[in-house]
Write a protein that holds these residues in place. Sequence first.
Motif, mmCIF file in Angstrom:
data_model
loop_
_atom_site.group_PDB
_atom_site.id
_atom_site.type_symbol
_atom_site.label_atom_id
_atom_site.label_comp_id
_atom_site.label_asym_id
_atom_site.label_seq_id
_atom_site.Cartn_x
_atom_site.Cartn_y
_atom_site.Cartn_z
ATOM 1 N N VAL A 46 -26.732 6.976 9.206
ATOM 2 C CA VAL A 46 -27.968 7.549 9.727
ATOM 3 C C VAL A 46 -28.844 8.030 8.575
ATOM 4 C CG1 VAL A 46 -28.895 9.500 11.049
ATOM 5 C CG2 VAL A 46 -26.984 8.160 11.946
ATOM 6 N N LEU A 47 -28.195 8.646 7.598
ATOM 7 C CA LEU A 47 -28.961 9.280 6.525
ATOM 8 C C LEU A 47 -29.592 8.282 5.556
ATOM 9 C CD1 LEU A 47 -26.775 12.403 5.742
ATOM 10 C CD2 LEU A 47 -29.096 12.354 6.661
ATOM 11 N N GLN A 48 -29.093 7.048 5.533
ATOM 12 C CA GLN A 48 -29.607 6.040 4.615
ATOM 13 C C GLN A 48 -31.124 5.932 4.670
ATOM 14 O OE1 GLN A 48 -27.705 2.355 5.450
ATOM 15 N NE2 GLN A 48 -25.827 2.919 4.349
ATOM 16 N N ARG A 49 -31.640 5.988 5.873
ATOM 17 C CA ARG A 49 -33.057 5.731 6.041
ATOM 18 C C ARG A 49 -33.898 6.994 6.090
ATOM 19 N NH1 ARG A 49 -34.282 0.412 8.012
ATOM 20 N NH2 ARG A 49 -36.349 1.303 8.205
ATOM 21 N N VAL A 50 -33.245 8.128 6.130
ATOM 22 C CA VAL A 50 -34.004 9.375 6.246
ATOM 23 C C VAL A 50 -34.390 9.837 4.846
ATOM 24 C CG1 VAL A 50 -33.886 11.771 7.013
ATOM 25 C CG2 VAL A 50 -32.789 9.971 8.345
ATOM 26 N N PRO A 51 -35.648 10.220 4.653
ATOM 27 C CA PRO A 51 -36.087 10.651 3.321
ATOM 28 C C PRO A 51 -35.211 11.792 2.825
ATOM 29 C CG PRO A 51 -37.906 10.693 4.910
ATOM 30 C CD PRO A 51 -36.713 10.276 5.651
ATOM 31 N N GLU A 52 -34.820 11.685 1.568
ATOM 32 C CA GLU A 52 -33.819 12.605 1.060
ATOM 33 C C GLU A 52 -34.299 14.044 0.961
ATOM 34 O OE1 GLU A 52 -31.439 11.676 -2.558
ATOM 35 O OE2 GLU A 52 -31.296 9.784 -1.430
ATOM 36 N N ASP A 53 -35.581 14.201 0.676
ATOM 37 C CA ASP A 53 -36.047 15.574 0.512
ATOM 38 C C ASP A 53 -36.066 16.343 1.824
ATOM 39 O OD1 ASP A 53 -37.874 13.633 1.096
ATOM 40 O OD2 ASP A 53 -39.587 14.898 0.638
ATOM 41 N N ASN A 54 -36.084 15.658 2.935
ATOM 42 C CA ASN A 54 -36.100 16.327 4.225
ATOM 43 C C ASN A 54 -34.706 16.621 4.753
ATOM 44 O OD1 ASN A 54 -38.783 16.312 4.274
ATOM 45 N ND2 ASN A 54 -39.008 14.656 5.766
ATOM 46 N N CYS A 55 -33.779 15.872 4.271
ATOM 47 C CA CYS A 55 -32.463 15.977 4.881
ATOM 48 C C CYS A 55 -31.395 16.122 3.825
ATOM 49 C CB CYS A 55 -32.155 14.721 5.672
ATOM 50 S SG CYS A 55 -33.091 14.659 7.144
ATOM 51 N N ASN A 56 -30.552 17.083 4.071
ATOM 52 C CA ASN A 56 -29.355 17.104 3.243
ATOM 53 C C ASN A 56 -28.203 16.600 4.083
ATOM 54 O OD1 ASN A 56 -28.695 19.197 4.950
ATOM 55 N ND2 ASN A 56 -29.419 20.763 3.531
ATOM 56 N N ARG A 57 -27.041 16.679 3.519
ATOM 57 C CA ARG A 57 -25.848 16.166 4.153
ATOM 58 C C ARG A 57 -25.579 16.867 5.497
ATOM 59 N NH1 ARG A 57 -22.677 14.688 6.480
ATOM 60 N NH2 ARG A 57 -20.610 13.814 6.218
ATOM 61 N N ARG A 58 -25.964 18.148 5.568
ATOM 62 C CA ARG A 58 -25.608 18.921 6.750
ATOM 63 C C ARG A 58 -26.513 18.625 7.942
ATOM 64 N NH1 ARG A 58 -24.577 24.963 5.777
ATOM 65 N NH2 ARG A 58 -23.439 24.611 7.699
ATOM 66 N N ALA A 59 -27.582 17.895 7.697
ATOM 67 C CA ALA A 59 -28.519 17.611 8.779
ATOM 68 C C ALA A 59 -27.853 16.884 9.932
ATOM 69 C CB ALA A 59 -29.689 16.790 8.262
ATOM 70 N N CYS A 60 -26.827 16.149 9.610
ATOM 71 C CA CYS A 60 -26.187 15.327 10.640
ATOM 72 C C CYS A 60 -24.932 15.957 11.222
ATOM 73 C CB CYS A 60 -25.845 13.959 10.070
ATOM 74 S SG CYS A 60 -27.307 13.002 9.758
ATOM 75 N N ASN B 256 -27.706 -1.937 14.002
ATOM 76 C CA ASN B 256 -26.999 -0.823 13.388
ATOM 77 C C ASN B 256 -27.818 -0.097 12.340
ATOM 78 O OD1 ASN B 256 -24.527 -0.542 14.678
ATOM 79 N ND2 ASN B 256 -23.778 -2.405 13.699
ATOM 80 N N LYS B 257 -28.988 0.315 12.730
ATOM 81 C CA LYS B 257 -29.773 1.091 11.774
ATOM 82 C C LYS B 257 -30.719 2.026 12.527
ATOM 83 C CE LYS B 257 -33.539 -2.093 11.534
ATOM 84 N NZ LYS B 257 -34.623 -2.639 10.814
ATOM 85 N N VAL B 258 -31.216 3.014 11.765
ATOM 86 C CA VAL B 258 -32.179 3.959 12.318
ATOM 87 C C VAL B 258 -33.534 3.279 12.341
ATOM 88 C CG1 VAL B 258 -33.391 6.119 11.876
ATOM 89 C CG2 VAL B 258 -30.930 5.986 11.525
ATOM 90 N N THR B 259 -34.194 3.298 13.471
ATOM 91 C CA THR B 259 -35.538 2.727 13.486
ATOM 92 C C THR B 259 -36.601 3.819 13.342
ATOM 93 O OG1 THR B 259 -35.633 2.834 15.878
ATOM 94 C CG2 THR B 259 -34.847 0.774 14.935
ATOM 95 N N HIS B 260 -36.361 4.965 13.948
ATOM 96 C CA HIS B 260 -37.319 6.054 13.838
ATOM 97 C C HIS B 260 -36.546 7.303 13.505
ATOM 98 C CE1 HIS B 260 -39.379 3.207 16.415
ATOM 99 N NE2 HIS B 260 -40.516 3.871 16.265
ATOM 100 N N HIS B 261 -37.192 8.205 12.785
ATOM 101 C CA HIS B 261 -36.611 9.541 12.732
ATOM 102 C C HIS B 261 -37.672 10.595 12.932
ATOM 103 C CE1 HIS B 261 -36.987 8.020 8.593
ATOM 104 N NE2 HIS B 261 -37.718 9.094 8.468
ATOM 105 N N PHE B 262 -37.226 11.678 13.572
ATOM 106 C CA PHE B 262 -38.114 12.753 14.009
ATOM 107 C C PHE B 262 -37.564 14.018 13.382
ATOM 108 C CE2 PHE B 262 -37.434 9.481 17.119
ATOM 109 C CZ PHE B 262 -38.718 9.049 17.455
#
Lengths: 975, 346
Positions: free
Chosen positions: A152-166, A199-205
């Motif tokens: 999931v995290l592969q596609r999410v911009p790194e500055d917005n998400c850390n490991r704990r986001a998921c 098997n990939k994230v298409t959108h993230h909110f």
Amino acid sequence: LSQTVEHGFPHQPSALGYSPFLRLMVIGTRSGAIKLYGAPGVEFMGLHEENNTVMQIHFIPDQCQLVTLLDDNSLHLWSLKQHGGASELREEHRFTLKGPPGSPPSATQVTAVLPHSSREVLYLGTESGTIFVVEVPSLRVLEDRSITSEAVLQRVPEDNCNRRACELVEALREHPKNPDQILIGYSRGLIVLWDLQNNKVTHHFLGSQQLENLYWQRDGSKFISCHYDGSYTQWPVSSDNRQPEPLENTVPYGPFPCKAISKIYWQTTKNGLPYIIFQGGMPRASYGDRHSISVIHGSHQTAFDFTSRVIDFFIIFSSEPSAEFDDPAAMVVLAEEELVVIDLKTPGWPAVHPPYLASLHCSAITCSHHVSNIPLKLWERIISAGSKQNIHYSAMPWPIDGGTNIAPDPPQRDLLLTGHEDGTVRFWDASGVCLHLLYKLSTVRVFLTDADPNDNMNTLGEDEWPPLRKVGTFDPYSDDPRLGIQKIYLCKYSGYLAVAGTAGQVLVMELNDEDAEHVVDHAEADLLQDQEGYRWKGHEKLKTRDGAVRFEAGFQPFVLVQCQPPAVVTSLALHSEWKLVAFGTSHGFGLFDHQQKRLVFVKCTLHPSDQLALEGPLSRVKSLKKSLRQSFRRIRRSRVSSRKRRGGGNASEVQEANAKFDQDALQEMELAPVQRKIEARSAEDSFTGFVRTLYFADTFLRDSSRHCPSLWAGTNGGTVYAFCLRVPPAERRMDEPVRAEQAKEIQLMHRAPVVGILVLDGRSTPLPEPLEVAHDLSKSPDMQGSHQLLVVSEEQFKVFTLPKVSSKLKLKLTALEGCRVRKVTVANFGSCKTDDYSENDLAVLTNLGDIQIISLPFLKLQIRYPCIRKEDVSGIASCVFTKYGQGFYLISPSEFERFSLSTKWLVEPRCIVDMPEVTSNNHVHNKSGVENAARKSSSFSYSFVERKSGRLMEHALLNDEKVLKEIQSTLEGGR
Amino acid sequence: EFRRFSLERSKPGKFEEFYGLLQHVHKIPNVDVLVGYTDIHGDLLPINNDDNYHKAVSTANPLLRIFIQRKEDADYSAFGTDTMTRKKNVLSNVLRPDNHKKKPHIVISMPQDFRPVSSIIDVDILPETHRRVRLYKYGTDKPLGFYIRDGSSVRVTPHGLEKVPGIFISRLVPGGLAQSTGLLAVNDEVLEVNGIEVSGKSLDQVTDMMIANSRNLIITVRPANQRNNVVRNSRTSGSSGQSTESSLPSSTPHVLGSLLQEEESDEEDIIIEDSGEPRQIPKAAPTSESIESLSQIELLHESTQNGFLPSSEMNSNHSAGSISMEYEVPDPGRKALEEDGTIITL
């Protein structure tokens, strides 16, 4: 003995589910039970062996299957299958998610379950953030299809998400139009749309607030998220923006800090104004203790305020895929203590009167009384009185109407009357599987109480904010325990009803089809008479209202007798033909002529040394009860705050500690030496004068040539009093007084409490009820042969001759078996083979919870069944027998278990749940763009359509078990 | 000293009051005395409770001769059947005990204990390790006075030793009937109550059974102390009734009086008709009894199926009831002693 059905509201419900396809609702409880309900009479029950709390329940879309998640993290697959012409609920598989060796338990702790519309897989969100995929029905993990947080995290911009986001999957929602997309909501606020094909994230909110739940708009263009801070947010889903900003973020009850919104619905309507329905979100400081669900539709907004915690709710809306809008019809709310259904179509959103799941305990049940075989006339009058009380309910037909009730019609009209702590008597239709409230009678109106009747909780004006509206009937807090109903007696032929209560009040009522205003005749019965020097330390008697009182149509009191001292009424008998009512307390008993409205006599049964009875032990009980009530209120408040499992580790630690404490306490209790004193009962024991039973009989009391009306009373000290009555003939009934004279007094030397008195006629048949003969419903009693008296004490059954009392027979139950009689009644057992044979026996419930059948008149023990656990004291105390060998007892404060001793009369649910017609467009998979997984199932549904095509044929086939099995195996093979 | 005084025959009062009256008229307020009377057969019989006192008063014709002895130098042998004929002059016996210097009889009991309070029964049919005790709860105010508890005992079974739950006596109330008999002791295991085995029954059930039978309680126990068991040397004694085996070790302090009444029946209920005098409720037709006893026998049989008691030898006496009854219905005729009779001192 068969325990046939549970009536009432499940104790400690913990989960709710609904299948729009089957139109069935399911409720899970903390003891591991699941109960399915559809159309009235359609009920199924299942019990998890583990007896663990049911956390979540989900139906498999378009199937007769459902999945439960228990608090031990196990998943269970249940299915409804037809067997022998009726559907049965059975557990098929169980499964516990196992992580790789060495992984923490949180890795596999299931937090969200999504049964996919393909009916092939379940998506299981976990605390670790990983989503596991489990095949249905085998419950096998498809490891290669797991959705890990790394992916999931592969596609999410790194500055917005850390490991704990998921961490911790809070919600999983399938796209309403595209089964290949699922929306994943993580606890910390991150929401992603996942494409199952690629098997990939298409959108993230990127939500900033802690997430509680998600809901798709019907067309899939938007979804809504709700949050811990009491806000909800709308998000657009379009192909051009892969990381959209929220459309709208609202805190409906802001601006001050609000409680979480834990669940939300967004429902579209034809007129364009959506319904937004959400649970919680109240301002934390002032309304944080409310259990609310808010409905917003345009300018209309109502916060439905429940008296107990909301477990879960769902909306019944148009589920036809072809329909363009949701058009919500009803909201079904499962609160901790009741089920509330709100009609969303009718303006004003009235409540719908549920045909089952009645909250028996909306005020605590204090006694119950069963009347079999109600004459149609009385039945209709009660229903008509009740319908006048129900005008504020919606006229909407019951919206949960799945399944077909195939049970035979109830053999007769039966009434179960429950007396409650708040001074009400509820009349239930107990003829069939659905215990349905017909009419509610309140005795409060006769008395002046501290509580002002106008002081209800609904005094909020129109401009009040939040717009709270009290719904539901559950209100366990009686403000005056003296109003409690203790004894009920209904004469089904005359419509006379006598009820007696905690403060020595006895009311005689008559059924009136119209509202009326009249004065209630009031008399006092001094049961202590000339006994002097006693001081009653219990509660005061109830104050009565002066002047005429307005009563609504139904049972209207016309006589009130108040016992002095105002001790709880312990026995009651009404003779509608002689127009006499007898009542007893711990001090004595009295007889009142309700025709002439005159007290005939009183008899003090008190032993001079019995101080305890005089002082009124209730004084102590009352204060204890009050403090209990207060502490319950406290608990109720504190429960709200500790509801969520947030900071999971901590909570489980607390739980563990609690469990350990319980266990320690239990062990300590076991170690303490339990010993019992062996001592003979003596005349000086406490409460020997307590009147346990009263009985009217027309029998030979004085000589064998003349029979006369008589009143019999039995006390706790083993004494039986018999009074000879002189009732003037009907034409002079108002002119001459009723006279009574004591004729006999029998002292049983074993001094056990007398719990039943019965006179057998010359044919050894129990005397009929008053007016039974006059209505041609019973043979007249045999007055030729000699009568016999049966006295049932807690320890022995004894038959004496009459009129000269000599002992004839006895059965020493306690001496032989060590059990004591708790309840006894005469039951008529018919043969299921032939209509012309029936016999009368005694049905006895003992303190061990056994039911014994003892023959009449020879007192031979016929059979014994274990029925209630002997530790279940309140269950044993609440048991009532019917006249035809059935019975009820409370298995929780809110549920009656029904049982039957009779082979002839058996009331149990028997129903069929058919798969509704599966039209091709009913399945999203059958639309274009369906991938291979769904294609398999379409062939399956084809076979189904075929099966359904000939309904007549099907019915014939259903009766053939072999054919059924074949169909079953075909279905399973197809899957 | 001789005293003559009158009593109202219809209202004799209670024994204690009579005893007090005797002490009063003899001016011996603190001296313990034995009271006896001569009945119509000339026997010297004791007066030591309400029943025999009332009996004595009823035999007065019209005079009642009462003999009073100091307790410390009483001659117990003076009492009993044929006492008056055996000894020509009962007065000389009573008044001049010094003349009879022969060895005193073994004192088996004080006269007030003449009524049996307990007995060991069925010695001949029970294993030596068991004891069947019958407690007679008369109208005495003495409480039964014991407690029972749950426990476990070790049994020999075909599979070896096995621990099984059992019911035990946990406490004896000082001064209670159970303690005074000396036949029951703390930690004795209760095996049967009035012929019904207790194995498989809960403590509460056994409690209820004992209380239900409290007027005639027959408990079979396995004494914790097995040293005082009856040692049998023959099997000649009868099959019923209490045992007066001579082989009882002298260490058991109790003794069984003459108690051979095996009246069928237990407590009789009382009826007061039309506020008249209370009376016992008689038995009705005998036909019913056979039905009842039939059911009892069935039950008995059932309950001994798996017992270690020889069920075939089981005697049905224990299901029979007590031999006495009491009246506790307020009796209008029974009031405090009325001292309206003139006391004449000779």
